[in-house]
Design a protein around this motif. Structure first.
Motif, PDB file in Angstrom:
ATOM      1  N   ASN A 134     -18.455   7.979 -27.763  1.00 43.78           N
ATOM      2  CA  ASN A 134     -18.276   8.919 -26.658  1.00 43.78           C
ATOM      3  C   ASN A 134     -18.936   8.401 -25.391  1.00 43.78           C
ATOM      4  OD1 ASN A 134     -19.052  11.391 -24.988  1.00 43.78           O
ATOM      5  ND2 ASN A 134     -17.608  12.259 -26.454  1.00 43.78           N
ATOM      6  N   ARG A 135     -20.125   7.823 -25.531  1.00 40.39           N
ATOM      7  CA  ARG A 135     -20.853   7.344 -24.346  1.00 40.39           C
ATOM      8  C   ARG A 135     -20.136   6.190 -23.661  1.00 40.39           C
ATOM      9  NH1 ARG A 135     -25.456   7.392 -28.052  1.00 40.39           N
ATOM     10  NH2 ARG A 135     -26.576   9.368 -27.862  1.00 40.39           N
ATOM     11  N   ASN A 136     -19.447   5.376 -24.452  1.00 43.74           N
ATOM     12  CA  ASN A 136     -18.807   4.181 -23.895  1.00 43.74           C
ATOM     13  C   ASN A 136     -17.447   4.452 -23.272  1.00 43.74           C
ATOM     14  OD1 ASN A 136     -20.945   2.606 -24.746  1.00 43.74           O
ATOM     15  ND2 ASN A 136     -20.017   2.127 -26.724  1.00 43.74           N
ATOM     16  N   MET A 137     -16.897   5.641 -23.483  1.00 47.96           N
ATOM     17  CA  MET A 137     -15.542   5.914 -23.026  1.00 47.96           C
ATOM     18  C   MET A 137     -15.397   5.916 -21.510  1.00 47.96           C
ATOM     19  SD  MET A 137     -13.661   8.699 -25.444  1.00 47.96           S
ATOM     20  CE  MET A 137     -12.224   8.622 -24.360  1.00 47.96           C
TER      21      MET A 137
ATOM     22  N   GLN B  90       7.741   4.062 -26.131  1.00 51.94           N
ATOM     23  CA  GLN B  90       6.721   4.297 -25.114  1.00 51.94           C
ATOM     24  C   GLN B  90       5.410   4.789 -25.719  1.00 51.94           C
ATOM     25  OE1 GLN B  90       9.378   6.172 -25.539  1.00 51.94           O
ATOM     26  NE2 GLN B  90       9.015   8.334 -25.097  1.00 51.94           N
ATOM     27  N   GLU B  91       5.471   5.556 -26.822  1.00 53.97           N
ATOM     28  CA  GLU B  91       4.234   6.058 -27.414  1.00 53.97           C
ATOM     29  C   GLU B  91       3.423   4.920 -28.036  1.00 53.97           C
ATOM     30  OE1 GLU B  91       4.477   9.481 -29.847  1.00 53.97           O
ATOM     31  OE2 GLU B  91       5.627  10.652 -28.392  1.00 53.97           O
ATOM     32  N   GLU B  92       4.089   4.026 -28.720  1.00 52.45           N
ATOM     33  CA  GLU B  92       3.401   2.862 -29.278  1.00 52.45           C
ATOM     34  C   GLU B  92       2.817   2.002 -28.160  1.00 52.45           C
ATOM     35  OE1 GLU B  92       4.420   0.102 -32.986  1.00 52.45           O
ATOM     36  OE2 GLU B  92       5.743  -0.291 -31.273  1.00 52.45           O
ATOM     37  N   GLY B  93       3.572   1.847 -27.073  1.00 52.83           N
ATOM     38  CA  GLY B  93       3.076   1.090 -25.923  1.00 52.83           C
ATOM     39  C   GLY B  93       1.864   1.737 -25.292  1.00 52.83           C
ATOM     40  N   ASN B  94       1.903   3.062 -25.124  1.00 53.77           N
ATOM     41  CA  ASN B  94       0.755   3.786 -24.575  1.00 53.77           C
ATOM     42  C   ASN B  94      -0.484   3.578 -25.444  1.00 53.77           C
ATOM     43  OD1 ASN B  94       2.241   4.912 -22.454  1.00 53.77           O
ATOM     44  ND2 ASN B  94       2.750   6.762 -23.600  1.00 53.77           N
ATOM     45  N   ALA B  95      -0.297   3.730 -26.760  1.00 50.04           N
ATOM     46  CA  ALA B  95      -1.419   3.611 -27.686  1.00 50.04           C
ATOM     47  C   ALA B  95      -2.001   2.202 -27.677  1.00 50.04           C
ATOM     48  CB  ALA B  95      -0.967   3.991 -29.093  1.00 50.04           C
ATOM     49  N   GLN B  96      -1.152   1.204 -27.695  1.00 54.60           N
ATOM     50  CA  GLN B  96      -1.633  -0.178 -27.714  1.00 54.60           C
ATOM     51  C   GLN B  96      -2.366  -0.532 -26.425  1.00 54.60           C
ATOM     52  OE1 GLN B  96       1.932  -2.409 -28.579  1.00 54.60           O
ATOM     53  NE2 GLN B  96       1.710  -2.157 -30.805  1.00 54.60           N
ATOM     54  N   PHE B  97      -1.846  -0.056 -25.290  1.00 55.50           N
ATOM     55  CA  PHE B  97      -2.494  -0.347 -24.015  1.00 55.50           C
ATOM     56  C   PHE B  97      -3.895   0.262 -23.959  1.00 55.50           C
ATOM     57  CE2 PHE B  97      -3.491   1.090 -19.675  1.00 55.50           C
ATOM     58  CZ  PHE B  97      -3.610  -0.141 -19.048  1.00 55.50           C
ATOM     59  N   LEU B  98      -4.005   1.543 -24.308  1.00 57.57           N
ATOM     60  CA  LEU B  98      -5.299   2.221 -24.216  1.00 57.57           C
ATOM     61  C   LEU B  98      -6.248   1.777 -25.325  1.00 57.57           C
ATOM     62  CD1 LEU B  98      -4.152   5.808 -23.191  1.00 57.57           C
ATOM     63  CD2 LEU B  98      -5.175   4.049 -21.748  1.00 57.57           C
ATOM     64  N   SER B  99      -5.706   1.406 -26.465  1.00 60.21           N
ATOM     65  CA  SER B  99      -6.545   0.847 -27.522  1.00 60.21           C
ATOM     66  C   SER B  99      -7.154  -0.473 -27.076  1.00 60.21           C
ATOM     67  CB  SER B  99      -5.724   0.633 -28.802  1.00 60.21           C
ATOM     68  OG  SER B  99      -6.490   0.013 -29.806  1.00 60.21           O
ATOM     69  N   GLY B 100      -6.369  -1.255 -26.334  1.00 60.52           N
ATOM     70  CA  GLY B 100      -6.876  -2.516 -25.805  1.00 60.52           C
ATOM     71  C   GLY B 100      -8.027  -2.339 -24.836  1.00 60.52           C
ATOM     72  N   LEU B 101      -8.060  -1.179 -24.169  1.00 59.31           N
ATOM     73  CA  LEU B 101      -9.174  -0.875 -23.268  1.00 59.31           C
ATOM     74  C   LEU B 101     -10.381  -0.324 -24.019  1.00 59.31           C
ATOM     75  CD1 LEU B 101      -7.348   0.885 -20.266  1.00 59.31           C
ATOM     76  CD2 LEU B 101      -8.093  -1.495 -20.426  1.00 59.31           C
ATOM     77  N   GLY B 102     -10.185   0.007 -25.289  1.00 62.68           N
ATOM     78  CA  GLY B 102     -11.271   0.540 -26.096  1.00 62.68           C
ATOM     79  C   GLY B 102     -11.501   2.028 -25.939  1.00 62.68           C
ATOM     80  N   VAL B 103     -10.480   2.765 -25.469  1.00 63.21           N
ATOM     81  CA  VAL B 103     -10.685   4.195 -25.226  1.00 63.21           C
ATOM     82  C   VAL B 103     -10.031   5.075 -26.288  1.00 63.21           C
ATOM     83  CG1 VAL B 103     -10.930   3.881 -22.753  1.00 63.21           C
ATOM     84  CG2 VAL B 103      -8.674   4.362 -23.697  1.00 63.21           C
TER      85      VAL B 103
END
Length: 389
Positions: A341-344, A305-318
């Motif tokens: 920071n501005r783009n988050m 689940q941690e790898e999944g969380n990271a990959q999902f949010l990385s895909g959003l660019g956050v």
């Protein structure tokens, strides 16, 4: 629902996230005047020895044998045998749960951990109180699903789509965001917090979360990389691992840039005064960082689940993902860049909601069929609750 109506919130003490989610919901219920809330660590209540052994195995396997943990996570997810195995898994603590049920007579049961004993009781008896499952990850696992769950609250439209594909009816799913305590939404005085903690307000800081229990692989590599490639101070939170804290305090005694602390319930303050977070990829911690608009790096995410969380949010660019010193250096440069920071805010708008806990409580009260008049949010309030750039 009356203020004294009994509400049970079931969690588990595997890491810190599930109890934090339960406490966030408790705060929101209390704010609305509901004062008869019971938080239950069900596995600890029913099988304390199994709970201790399971926690030890989880911490050790995820830290020292992450591939093995990931293999087991995958094996128990989306298999033909999952429905049968899930019924067995969710039957643990059934007798004690039934005793609590008959004794306390709850009008609502909420799960913040995929240990759905109340739903299993409903499955076997054909009756029971409304149940709400709050999924605290950005990736779906079959253990979160049960045919007798009354309703689900999830953190993203992506999770909703996965649940629809798994056969969950759409009317049973609400995209509310992952529950976060209201203190993470408060605007705090950075200088005042620095004064309380004894930090220099004008210094840049990297916050390194070693996990709720101080479990983190390659800790020395992370510390040395921050020291070498940045001029930032480093705050290392060791959690409840007292041995780790003492060891780091001895090792970095003369390092003015490194601040070692143990367990704290003031993470919101540390996030406020920090410019970057390095953390495990627990759904709650990552959501807290999103709320704080804090650039985040996940180092060597654990398969599952941690790898999944990271990959999902990385895909959003956050957030960024790093697996070695080179990629950690790259992500540190990126995270400490003001443009990141501005783009988050804009990037995180689809998953980051203000007052997500209150939105979940609203859905919970609807299940009872006794939502108080005026308690539902208006359309404009819902729109205002979502964080936009």
């Amino acid at each position: 629902m009356k203020p004294n109506s009994k509400i049970m919130i079931i969690y588990a003490s595997f890491g810190d996230g599930h109890i934090k989610a339960a406490r966030a919901l408790l705060e929101s219920f209390t704010a609305l005047g509901y004062n008869n809330i019971q938080l239950i660590d069900l596995l600890e209540l029913t099988h304390p020895r199994i709970n201790s052994a399971s926690r030890w195995l989880y911490l050790k396997s995820s830290s020292y044998a992450p591939k093995g943990y990931g293999w087991f996570y995958t094996l128990t997810n989306s298999t033909k045998q999952s429905r049968v195995s899930n019924h067995i898994y969710h039957s643990f603590g059934k007798k004690k749960m039934l005793e609590e049920w008959n004794s306390e007579k709850p009008e609502l049961i909420i799960h913040t951990f995929p240990y759905l004993t109340a739903d299993e009781l409903k499955f076997q008896s054909g009756q029971g109180v409304p149940t709400l499952t709050v999924i605290t990850d950005y990736v779906l696992h079959s253990r979160w699903l049960h045919e007798n769950t009354s309703h689900y609250c999830v953190g993203s439209d992506t999770i909703k789509a996965q649940m629809l594909a798994a056969g969950v009816p759409e009317h049973k799913i609400s995209v509310t965001g992952i529950p976060v305590h209201s203190k993470f939404f408060d605007k705090e005085d950075k200088a005042a917090i620095c004064d309380i903690w004894g930090f220099e307000p004008d210094r840049s800081r990297v916050l390194l979360m070693a996990g709720a229990y101080g479990v983190q692989r390659s800790l020395k590599l992370m510390i040395s990389t921050v020291r070498e490639v940045t001029t930032s101070d480093l705050i290392v939170v060791c959690g409840k691992n007292k041995k780790l804290r003492k060891r780091l305090e001895r090792e970095y005694y003369n390092e003015k840039r490194i601040h070692v602390i143990g367990y704290t319930d003031k993470v919101h303050e540390l996030m406020t005064i920090s410019d970057c977070l390095i953390s495990k990829a627990g759904g709650i911690t990552l959501t807290e960082a999103l709320v704080k608009n804090l650039p985040t790096i996940v180092f060597q995410p654990i398969p599952g689940q941690e790898e999944g969380n990271a990959q999902f949010l990385s895909g959003l660019g956050v957030l960024g993902i790093a697996n070695d010193k080179y990629s950690l250096t790259r992500e540190l440069y990126s995270a400490l860049n003001l443009n990141r920071n501005r783009n988050m805010k804009q990037a995180s708008a689809s998953v980051c909601f203000k007052q997500s806990s209150m939105r979940i409580v609203e859905e919970a009260l609807k299940l009872t069929g006794l939502v108080e008049k005026g308690s539902e949010w208006t359309v404009n309030e819902r729109k205002a609750a979502q964080i936009h750039a």
